[in-house]
Design an enzyme around this catalytic site. Structure first.
Site, PDB file in Angstrom:
ATOM      1  N   LYS A 115       0.846  -1.203   0.000  1.00 47.16           N
ATOM      2  CA  LYS A 115       0.000   0.000   0.000  1.00 47.16           C
ATOM      3  C   LYS A 115       0.883   1.255   0.000  1.00 47.16           C
ATOM      4  O   LYS A 115       0.618   2.225  -0.724  1.00 47.16           O
ATOM      5  CB  LYS A 115      -0.908  -0.013   1.227  1.00 47.16           C
ATOM      6  CG  LYS A 115      -1.599   1.289   1.279  1.00 47.16           C
ATOM      7  CD  LYS A 115      -2.614   1.668   2.084  1.00 47.16           C
ATOM      8  CE  LYS A 115      -3.332   2.925   2.032  1.00 47.16           C
ATOM      9  NZ  LYS A 115      -2.702   4.165   2.181  1.00 47.16           N
ATOM     10  N   ARG A 119     -10.198   9.122  21.903  1.00 46.82           N
ATOM     11  CA  ARG A 119      -8.795   8.902  21.545  1.00 46.82           C
ATOM     12  C   ARG A 119      -8.120   7.993  22.574  1.00 46.82           C
ATOM     13  O   ARG A 119      -7.277   7.178  22.236  1.00 46.82           O
ATOM     14  CB  ARG A 119      -8.074  10.245  21.448  1.00 46.82           C
ATOM     15  CG  ARG A 119      -8.581  11.077  20.271  1.00 46.82           C
ATOM     16  CD  ARG A 119      -7.985  12.468  20.295  1.00 46.82           C
ATOM     17  NE  ARG A 119      -8.442  13.280  19.184  1.00 46.82           N
ATOM     18  CZ  ARG A 119      -9.488  14.104  19.244  1.00 46.82           C
ATOM     19  NH1 ARG A 119     -10.203  14.189  20.340  1.00 46.82           N
ATOM     20  NH2 ARG A 119      -9.820  14.842  18.188  1.00 46.82           N
ATOM     21  N   PRO A 148      -3.787   8.175  21.266  1.00 45.47           N
ATOM     22  CA  PRO A 148      -3.880   9.501  21.876  1.00 45.47           C
ATOM     23  C   PRO A 148      -2.502  10.178  21.872  1.00 45.47           C
ATOM     24  O   PRO A 148      -1.571   9.692  22.503  1.00 45.47           O
ATOM     25  CB  PRO A 148      -4.367   9.223  23.300  1.00 45.47           C
ATOM     26  CG  PRO A 148      -3.973   7.806  23.567  1.00 45.47           C
ATOM     27  CD  PRO A 148      -3.899   7.093  22.266  1.00 45.47           C
ATOM     28  N   ASP A 178      -6.463  21.389  16.658  1.00 48.32           N
ATOM     29  CA  ASP A 178      -7.627  21.946  17.364  1.00 48.32           C
ATOM     30  C   ASP A 178      -7.610  23.475  17.286  1.00 48.32           C
ATOM     31  O   ASP A 178      -8.648  24.116  17.149  1.00 48.32           O
ATOM     32  CB  ASP A 178      -7.598  21.533  18.842  1.00 48.32           C
ATOM     33  CG  ASP A 178      -7.372  20.050  19.010  1.00 48.32           C
ATOM     34  OD1 ASP A 178      -8.339  19.314  19.205  1.00 48.32           O
ATOM     35  OD2 ASP A 178      -6.212  19.614  18.903  1.00 48.32           O
ATOM     36  N   ARG A 219      -8.847  24.502  13.998  1.00 46.38           N
ATOM     37  CA  ARG A 219     -10.318  24.393  13.970  1.00 46.38           C
ATOM     38  C   ARG A 219     -10.948  25.566  14.722  1.00 46.38           C
ATOM     39  O   ARG A 219     -11.954  26.135  14.298  1.00 46.38           O
ATOM     40  CB  ARG A 219     -10.748  23.076  14.625  1.00 46.38           C
ATOM     41  CG  ARG A 219     -10.431  21.852  13.775  1.00 46.38           C
ATOM     42  CD  ARG A 219     -10.679  20.563  14.529  1.00 46.38           C
ATOM     43  NE  ARG A 219     -10.532  19.394  13.658  1.00 46.38           N
ATOM     44  CZ  ARG A 219     -10.155  18.192  14.075  1.00 46.38           C
ATOM     45  NH1 ARG A 219      -9.885  17.975  15.349  1.00 46.38           N
ATOM     46  NH2 ARG A 219     -10.064  17.196  13.238  1.00 46.38           N
ATOM     47  N   HIS A 252      -4.940  16.943  23.445  1.00 44.66           N
ATOM     48  CA  HIS A 252      -5.618  16.810  22.156  1.00 44.66           C
ATOM     49  C   HIS A 252      -6.638  15.686  22.381  1.00 44.66           C
ATOM     50  O   HIS A 252      -6.412  14.528  22.076  1.00 44.66           O
ATOM     51  CB  HIS A 252      -4.631  16.424  21.055  1.00 44.66           C
ATOM     52  CG  HIS A 252      -5.309  16.026  19.768  1.00 44.66           C
ATOM     53  ND1 HIS A 252      -6.070  16.879  19.009  1.00 44.66           N
ATOM     54  CD2 HIS A 252      -5.362  14.831  19.124  1.00 44.66           C
ATOM     55  CE1 HIS A 252      -6.554  16.237  17.961  1.00 44.66           C
ATOM     56  NE2 HIS A 252      -6.149  14.995  18.004  1.00 44.66           N
TER      57      HIS A 252
HETATM   58  P1  NAD Z   1      -5.084   4.186   9.051  1.00 46.71           P
HETATM   59  O1  NAD Z   1      -5.700   2.953   9.601  1.00 46.71           O
HETATM   60  O2  NAD Z   1      -5.549   4.701   7.740  1.00 46.71           O
HETATM   61  O3  NAD Z   1      -3.500   4.018   8.971  1.00 46.71           O
HETATM   62  C1  NAD Z   1      -2.726   3.450   9.964  1.00 46.71           C
HETATM   63  C2  NAD Z   1      -1.561   2.788   9.255  1.00 46.71           C
HETATM   64  O4  NAD Z   1      -0.644   2.317  10.245  1.00 46.71           O
HETATM   65  C3  NAD Z   1      -1.967   1.569   8.403  1.00 46.71           C
HETATM   66  O5  NAD Z   1      -1.532   1.784   7.056  1.00 46.71           O
HETATM   67  C4  NAD Z   1      -1.262   0.411   9.071  1.00 46.71           C
HETATM   68  O6  NAD Z   1      -0.857  -0.591   8.151  1.00 46.71           O
HETATM   69  C5  NAD Z   1      -0.080   1.111   9.720  1.00 46.71           C
HETATM   70  N1  NAD Z   1       0.545   0.364  10.792  1.00 46.71           N
HETATM   71  C6  NAD Z   1      -0.031  -0.338  11.791  1.00 46.71           C
HETATM   72  N2  NAD Z   1       0.908  -0.888  12.575  1.00 46.71           N
HETATM   73  C7  NAD Z   1       2.113  -0.506  12.084  1.00 46.71           C
HETATM   74  C8  NAD Z   1       3.467  -0.739  12.461  1.00 46.71           C
HETATM   75  N3  NAD Z   1       3.763  -1.479  13.534  1.00 46.71           N
HETATM   76  N4  NAD Z   1       4.433  -0.191  11.717  1.00 46.71           N
HETATM   77  C9  NAD Z   1       4.146   0.555  10.629  1.00 46.71           C
HETATM   78  N5  NAD Z   1       2.881   0.798  10.215  1.00 46.71           N
HETATM   79  C10 NAD Z   1       1.889   0.287  10.939  1.00 46.71           C
HETATM   80  O7  NAD Z   1      -5.279   5.294  10.183  1.00 46.71           O
HETATM   81  P2  NAD Z   1      -5.162   6.880   9.977  1.00 46.71           P
HETATM   82  O8  NAD Z   1      -6.507   7.424   9.694  1.00 46.71           O
HETATM   83  O9  NAD Z   1      -4.032   7.170   9.052  1.00 46.71           O
HETATM   84  O10 NAD Z   1      -4.784   7.340  11.467  1.00 46.71           O
HETATM   85  C11 NAD Z   1      -3.501   7.058  11.978  1.00 46.71           C
HETATM   86  C12 NAD Z   1      -3.392   7.583  13.407  1.00 46.71           C
HETATM   87  O11 NAD Z   1      -3.427   9.011  13.390  1.00 46.71           O
HETATM   88  C13 NAD Z   1      -4.543   7.147  14.321  1.00 46.71           C
HETATM   89  O12 NAD Z   1      -4.044   6.840  15.612  1.00 46.71           O
HETATM   90  C14 NAD Z   1      -5.424   8.375  14.373  1.00 46.71           C
HETATM   91  O13 NAD Z   1      -6.233   8.433  15.534  1.00 46.71           O
HETATM   92  C15 NAD Z   1      -4.356   9.458  14.371  1.00 46.71           C
HETATM   93  N6  NAD Z   1      -4.818  10.804  14.042  1.00 46.71           N
HETATM   94  C16 NAD Z   1      -4.279  11.805  14.775  1.00 46.71           C
HETATM   95  C17 NAD Z   1      -4.672  13.122  14.567  1.00 46.71           C
HETATM   96  C18 NAD Z   1      -4.089  14.198  15.421  1.00 46.71           C
HETATM   97  O14 NAD Z   1      -4.555  15.347  15.399  1.00 46.71           O
HETATM   98  N7  NAD Z   1      -3.046  13.918  16.200  1.00 46.71           N
HETATM   99  C19 NAD Z   1      -5.636  13.401  13.579  1.00 46.71           C
HETATM  100  C20 NAD Z   1      -6.140  12.357  12.806  1.00 46.71           C
HETATM  101  C21 NAD Z   1      -5.732  11.045  13.063  1.00 46.71           C
END
Ligand code: NAD
Length: 314
Positions: A41, A89, A123, A150, A153, A177
């Protein structure tokens, strides 16, 4: 040797790949390795982006592995589980704790030069602190995207309400957050005027509107997740802004999640406060004087994060 324009993104899901795309659009001319357990991917996303390279300043984006972190100046962590509709979160913590232990081990093995680490997975505050503890890097080098999103936003909603460009507002969300985030109304300003002073002169803004806006900021991610399953565009732009500050040594003030060591009497946890971000990462946490009410909310925010971290440890 460190390649100053090289960035590794661990986790090439929605947030990781959109961040790579936002960085590609930035014109910073970067070398970006996408590292994911699903390498196919990551390779597909990289190829899709590179097919647009004829329209942009040169960047190299490819599927990589942990060895790529070895000469990267910045490592961004977006790997792990994301929230499902209705999930907080903090609910993600147990799942992402395991993934982060594995990632921190790889970083330690591959990065003797200690790159800057930007944590984005949720989180975010707790995972930032966990990464700081696991890697042992200095606190200026390990920080989270925190409440930068945030705050963006918050500015968007305030700007819409007041009919002012959000870029002309100084407005910060501080603390977690997450659900205990704090809107720092006392420090919200327009052209040096306190927000209250300006809004008093305008109709349509009162305490009820202020509460509504703060609630909308708090519920923003839940709303988007309920509508389309995930948030990724605005967080990608937030991370791009942080990366620009580090690579160009902008020294901009951004509310990022920093490990606290006694600031406001808070320690042993990471949360967001307006900080100067430059080439060394978090250069300074600004000693802003918040109102009594905001301070008490900030302390509760820190307490709830500490409790979640202690639960995780036990
Ligand atoms: P997603 O499911 O689309 O992507 C997560 C990716 O991590 C997947 O491609 C998966 O294969 C990969 N992955 C899992 N375990 C792994 C490992 N050990 N090594 C390498 N890759 C690995 O999820 P997303 O929508 O991209 O969200 C990712 C994270 O970001 C989540 O925890 C989400 O809550 C967070 N997020 C944070 C904020 C923020 O403001 N901080 C905002 C949006 C999302």
């Amino acid at each position: 040797m460190i390649n100053k324009s090289k960035i590794s993104i661990i986790g090439a899901g929605m947030v990781g790949s959109t961040t790579a795309f936002a960085l590609m659009l930035s014109g910073l001319s970067l070398d970006i390795a996408l590292i994911d357990v699903d390498r196919k991917k990551a390779a597909g996303d990289a190829l899709d982006m590179m097919h647009g390279s004829a329209f942009l300043p040169s960047s190299e984006i490819y599927a990589g592995d942990y060895a790529d972190c070895g000469d990267s100046s910045i490592v961004i962590i977006t790997a792990g589980a994301r929230q499902k509709s209705g999930e907080s979160r903090i609910d993600l913590l147990k799942r992402n704790n395991y993934i982060f232990r594995q990632i921190a081990g790889e970083i330690l093995k591959n990065c003797p030069h200690q790159p800057i680490i930007i944590v984005v997975s949720n989180p975010v505050d707790i995972l930032t602190y966990l990464t700081y503890e696991l890697t042992g890097f200095s606190r200026n080098k390990v920080f989270g995207s925190g409440t930068l999103l945030d705050s963006s936003r918050f500015k968007y909603l305030l700007g819409k309400q007041m009919n002012i460009d959000p870029k002309s507002l100084h407005a910060y969300i501080i603390g977690e957050h997450g659900d205990s985030k704090v809107a720092a109304w006392s420090k919200t300003s327009i052209a040096g005027m306190r927000f209250a002073e300006y809004s008093d002169k305008r109709s349509g803004f009162d305490e009820a509107v202020a509460d509504r806006i703060a609630d909308e900021v708090k519920d923003a991610a839940y709303k988007v997740i309920e509508m389309k399953g995930a948030t990724y565009y605005a967080i990608a732009l937030s991370v791009r802004r942080i990366v620009e500050c580090v690579l160009r040594d902008d020294r901009s003030v951004l509310p990022v999640s920093c490990v606290l060591k006694g600031e406001y009497g808070i320690e042993n946890i990471a949360l967001s406060l307006p900080s100067i971000v430059g080439k060394n990462g978090v250069e300074e946490i600004l000693p802003v004087e918040y109102s009594e009410r905001e301070m008490s909310k900030l302390i509760s925010s820190a307490d709830s994060l500490k409790k979640a971290y202690a639960d995780l440890k036990s």
